[in-house]
Design a protein around this motif. Structure first.
Motif, PDB file in Angstrom:
ATOM      1  N   GLY A  86       2.299  -5.478  -4.669  1.00  0.00           N
ATOM      2  CA  GLY A  86       2.753  -4.871  -3.836  1.00  0.00           C
ATOM      3  C   GLY A  86       2.769  -3.635  -3.059  1.00  0.00           C
ATOM      4  N   ARG A  87       1.639  -2.718  -3.253  1.00  0.00           N
ATOM      5  CA  ARG A  87       1.355  -2.046  -3.481  1.00  0.00           C
ATOM      6  C   ARG A  87       0.340  -1.679  -2.129  1.00  0.00           C
ATOM      7  N   GLN A  88      -0.468  -3.120  -2.030  1.00  0.00           N
ATOM      8  CA  GLN A  88      -0.540  -3.077  -1.281  1.00  0.00           C
ATOM      9  C   GLN A  88      -0.398  -3.078   0.333  1.00  0.00           C
ATOM     10  N   LYS A  89       1.254  -4.065   0.466  1.00  0.00           N
ATOM     11  CA  LYS A  89       2.265  -3.953   0.899  1.00  0.00           C
ATOM     12  C   LYS A  89       2.500  -2.590   1.731  1.00  0.00           C
ATOM     13  N   GLU A 120      -4.709   4.411  -4.764  1.00  0.00           N
ATOM     14  CA  GLU A 120      -5.968   3.409  -4.742  1.00  0.00           C
ATOM     15  C   GLU A 120      -6.251   3.348  -3.354  1.00  0.00           C
ATOM     16  N   GLN A 121      -4.491   4.151  -1.980  1.00  0.00           N
ATOM     17  CA  GLN A 121      -4.727   4.265  -1.068  1.00  0.00           C
ATOM     18  C   GLN A 121      -4.843   5.207   0.119  1.00  0.00           C
ATOM     19  N   GLY A 122      -4.934   5.796  -1.324  1.00  0.00           N
ATOM     20  CA  GLY A 122      -5.235   7.212   0.099  1.00  0.00           C
ATOM     21  C   GLY A 122      -4.538   8.248   0.569  1.00  0.00           C
ATOM     22  N   VAL A 123      -2.373   7.905   0.574  1.00  0.00           N
ATOM     23  CA  VAL A 123      -2.241   8.116   0.986  1.00  0.00           C
ATOM     24  C   VAL A 123      -1.952   9.645   0.012  1.00  0.00           C
ATOM     25  N   ALA A 124      -1.385  11.399   0.934  1.00  0.00           N
ATOM     26  CA  ALA A 124      -0.767  12.212  -0.499  1.00  0.00           C
ATOM     27  C   ALA A 124       0.368  12.034  -0.457  1.00  0.00           C
TER      28      ALA A 124
END
Ligand code: F6P
Length: 337
Positions: A86-89, A120-124
């Motif tokens: 889900g987080r990858q999407k 995990e994804q580096g979004v602030a």
């Protein structure tokens, strides 16, 4: 003005809605515009990130939002976002729309989701506290609390009129699955005979029967017992409590579960103000290149914490409110001056 560290951010609301969430959305959008950042609306909480349910937000769209209850972006509790898939999407959506930062308005669950996503994804990410329960440990105040207190109070005042006319006892359940802040505050403000909250062990004789007895002896003919929703899982439902009151006192109580009524309505001035400051502060943090923060209020001042630190904090009820409340319902008469 200093150049912002991010060019495009998104705002979402997650978990139970709370009055003032719209005012926070408006503040995030307009603060972004002021700081030269593009701001997009993410609908239906984290599900909106997963499903690319993204809408443009601008000045006109946020016009009039400050006084509206609910959340214009909708809200949800997303099971899919708890999974890496889900987080990858969601990360793919961020890439597609160029989202470099996210402001999440909600409670602890929202912060956990933001934190995991950012790590995990580096979004602030920055969290803004929004829940009627006021049960977020790192902050003295959560958006929606004041409105919910006033909504509950208004309903209770109405109930009091009919309870007084029939000389009855009322058992009113207010929201708060895990916390008694709302019940305690409302109980104090309505002059309740008894207030039951999950944070305090309940001695039925001491906490319910005795205050009713004392009030009766003092000439009172109607009684208001406030029960926090969370008491249900640890002690018994409001209906069980009403039956017990009948058994112990001979009164014939009426039960009112206020429920989701408390989550609706136009936010009070306080909620509009807190939401506006907190929304603005959240964007400011992202513009400064900060991440994994949550905005909060401590000692009446706006502060921010690392989300990990915020999640590790603990919050109890305001003991002073509890003490004063008990003193004023005549539960303790042991002063020695
Ligand atoms: O957290 C806010 C809250 O209103 C709680 O007080 C209540 O227990 C819960 O949400 C209800 O949630 P739902 O909207 O899923 O019924």
């Amino acid at each position: 003005m200093k150049k912002s560290a991010v060019k495009c951010i998104g705002v979402l609301t997650s978990g139970g809605d709370a009055p003032g969430m719209n005012a926070a959305i408006r503040a995030v959008v307009r603060a972004s515009m002021h700081m030269g950042i593009k701001c997009l609306g993410i609908r239906r909480g984290f599900n909106g990130l997963i499903n690319a349910d993204i809408i443009p937000m601008d000045f006109v769209q946020t016009s009039g939002l400050i006084g509206r209850g609910g959340t214009a972006l909708y809200t949800a509790r997303s099971d899919e976002f708890r999974t890496p898939e889900g987080r990858q999407k969601a990360a793919n959506t961020c890439k597609l729309f160029g989202l470099e930062g996210i402001v999440g308005i909600g409670g602890d669950g929202t912060y956990r989701g933001l934190l995991e996503f950012s790590n995990e994804q580096g979004v602030a990410v920055v969290g803004v506290p929004g829940t009627i329960d006021n049960d977020i440990a790192c902050t003295e105040y959560t958006i929606g609390y004041d409105t919910a207190c006033n909504t509950a109070l208004e309903a209770i005042d109405r109930l009091k009129d009919t309870m007084q006319s029939h000389e009855r006892c009322s058992v009113v359940e207010v929201m708060g699955r895990h916390a008694g802040h709302l019940a305690l505050y409302v109980g104090m403000a309505c002059g309740a005979t008894s207030v039951l909250i999950p944070e305090k062990e309940i001695d039925f004789e001491r906490d319910v029967v005795e205050p009713i007895r004392a009030a009766r002896l003092a000439g009172r003919t109607h009684f208001m017992v406030i029960v926090a929703e969370g008491v249900g899982s640890s002690y018994g439902s409001s209906y069980d409590i009403a039956n017990k009151i009948k058994e112990y006192t001979g009164l014939d109580p009426r039960v009112t579960v206020l429920g989701h009524v408390q989550r609706g309505g136009s936010p009070t001035a306080r909620d509009r103000m807190e939401a506006t400051y907190m929304g603005y502060n959240a964007v400011e943090l992202l513009a400064q290149g900060k991440t994994n923060r949550v905005v909060a209020m401590q000692k009446g001042t706006y502060v921010d914490y690392d989300i990990n630190e915020a999640l590790a904090m603990k919050k109890g009820i305001d003991e002073r409110v509890y003490t004063v409340l008990r003193a004023l319902i005549g539960a303790e008469e042991n002063h020695s001056f």
